[in-house]
Write a protein that holds these residues in place. Sequence first.
Motif, PDB file in Angstrom:
ATOM      1  N   PRO A 228      36.530  44.811  41.982  1.00  0.00           N
ATOM      2  CA  PRO A 228      36.608  43.410  41.537  1.00  0.00           C
ATOM      3  C   PRO A 228      36.736  42.389  42.674  1.00  0.00           C
ATOM      4  O   PRO A 228      37.710  41.651  42.757  1.00  0.00           O
TER       5      PRO A 228
ATOM      6  N   SER B 117      35.160  39.015  44.503  1.00  0.00           N
ATOM      7  CA  SER B 117      34.217  37.897  44.405  1.00  0.00           C
ATOM      8  C   SER B 117      34.543  36.759  45.369  1.00  0.00           C
ATOM      9  O   SER B 117      33.838  35.760  45.404  1.00  0.00           O
TER      10      SER B 117
ATOM     11  N   GLY C  98      33.481  34.033  39.490  1.00  0.00           N
ATOM     12  CA  GLY C  98      34.624  34.743  38.940  1.00  0.00           C
ATOM     13  C   GLY C  98      34.260  36.194  38.662  1.00  0.00           C
ATOM     14  O   GLY C  98      34.749  36.793  37.707  1.00  0.00           O
TER      15      GLY C  98
ATOM     16  N   PHE D 152      36.383  39.317  37.589  1.00  0.00           N
ATOM     17  CA  PHE D 152      36.769  39.635  36.217  1.00  0.00           C
ATOM     18  C   PHE D 152      35.738  40.512  35.500  1.00  0.00           C
ATOM     19  O   PHE D 152      35.956  40.919  34.360  1.00  0.00           O
TER      20      PHE D 152
ATOM     21  N   GLY E 247      36.423  44.411  33.971  1.00  0.00           N
ATOM     22  CA  GLY E 247      37.118  44.425  32.687  1.00  0.00           C
ATOM     23  C   GLY E 247      36.241  43.925  31.556  1.00  0.00           C
ATOM     24  O   GLY E 247      36.270  44.476  30.444  1.00  0.00           O
ATOM     25  N   ALA E 248      35.442  42.883  31.826  1.00  0.00           N
ATOM     26  CA  ALA E 248      34.573  42.329  30.789  1.00  0.00           C
ATOM     27  C   ALA E 248      33.493  43.319  30.376  1.00  0.00           C
ATOM     28  O   ALA E 248      33.136  43.413  29.194  1.00  0.00           O
TER      29      ALA E 248
ATOM     30  N   ASP F  54      40.292  50.107  38.616  1.00  0.00           N
ATOM     31  CA  ASP F  54      39.747  49.220  39.645  1.00  0.00           C
ATOM     32  C   ASP F  54      40.444  49.451  40.982  1.00  0.00           C
ATOM     33  O   ASP F  54      41.650  49.735  41.034  1.00  0.00           O
TER      34      ASP F  54
ATOM     35  N   ASP G 227      29.762  36.634  36.212  1.00  0.00           N
ATOM     36  CA  ASP G 227      30.970  35.806  36.167  1.00  0.00           C
ATOM     37  C   ASP G 227      31.325  35.563  34.710  1.00  0.00           C
ATOM     38  O   ASP G 227      30.745  34.696  34.047  1.00  0.00           O
TER      39      ASP G 227
ATOM     40  N   THR H  73      33.673  34.058  33.392  1.00  0.00           N
ATOM     41  CA  THR H  73      34.274  32.752  33.110  1.00  0.00           C
ATOM     42  C   THR H  73      33.239  31.696  32.747  1.00  0.00           C
ATOM     43  O   THR H  73      33.595  30.655  32.193  1.00  0.00           O
TER      44      THR H  73
ATOM     45  N   ASN I 170      29.656  36.334  26.032  1.00  0.00           N
ATOM     46  CA  ASN I 170      29.626  37.616  26.742  1.00  0.00           C
ATOM     47  C   ASN I 170      28.225  38.220  26.829  1.00  0.00           C
ATOM     48  O   ASN I 170      28.070  39.442  26.967  1.00  0.00           O
TER      49      ASN I 170
ATOM     50  N   SER J  17      27.638  40.287  30.147  1.00  0.00           N
ATOM     51  CA  SER J  17      28.412  41.529  30.154  1.00  0.00           C
ATOM     52  C   SER J  17      27.852  42.532  29.152  1.00  0.00           C
ATOM     53  O   SER J  17      27.872  43.746  29.386  1.00  0.00           O
TER      54      SER J  17
END
Length: 306
Positions: free
Chosen positions: A31, A33, A41, A44, A47-48, A77, A277, A279, A284, A287
């Motif tokens: 993770p 960035s 972002g 993250f 997890g996403a 991670d 990203d 965020t 989603n 992702s």
Amino acid sequence: MFKDRYITKIKELLTPWQKGVKGEFGLVGAPLSKSSISHSGAAFAPGAIREAMQSYSTYSGEMGVDLKDRVIVDFGDVDLHPTDIPGSQEQIYEGVKEVLDTEAADHWMVLGGDHSISFPSIRAFRETFGRIGVIQFDAHHDLRNLEDGGPTNGTPFRSLLEHQVLEGKDLIQMGIRDFANGEAYDQFAKEKGVTVYTMGDVRKQPMEDLVNQSLKQLEDQVDVIYLSVDMDVLDQAFAPGCPAIGPGGMDSRTLLEGVYHAARHPKVRAMDIVEIDPTVDFRNMTSRVAANVILAYMKGKVKNFN
């Protein structure tokens, strides 16, 4: 959460690693960035992507195959330094190397993070498996010079070449987009012997043919093939959660076909997914495509299960 007794979700295959646990697939998050040259972002994203795996079943209706009995060993991670970018890259190298040393899986997936994580990850794979060939799905060459900002998400393949982790003839770039790169880096790729397929090439030839050409080129000269999937290879309509969105990219089906056909080759042993990203994503979407990339990779390995 609603549970249908007849359906297994891909996320349910994630099995936390502990000594003695083994599976067909291993997964680890990287993770990082802070090394991104644009706002990101992407830290993250691991997890996403794991959460997005809850959206899909283990059953491939196209192939008539259910993956419900497969195991994805999840190593969690890598812990990273909050500000030290070179230090964090070294931690990713050490973390991935330790994960590989467990020999807990046959095939590996690394979830970024921005594309800078590919430098330490591929370095770890090189030291573990020998000479590495890379098929890079990307809008950008990622061959930027290191003098104008140090190691960033624009420099991983420059770093791999300059540190002699990767030979130019062992790198194939797929989906390089118009007006997304500088002439100097296009020339640098040519000088180093990198094979480049632009989006113009992707539009003219079936993805299966391009991937097969790439595999044939690499198979006799490398020990292991690694797929590096930068999600900004996709058109912004399919990947709104990428820091570097833009028009003129691949559609999601083409990318999934590319990963699937590549994964069928026995020398393809690993893949990273980078540049999401969460965020700034919409519902989603990006992702969820990444979760489908994981499924395409797993589906490509089905023939090895039987």
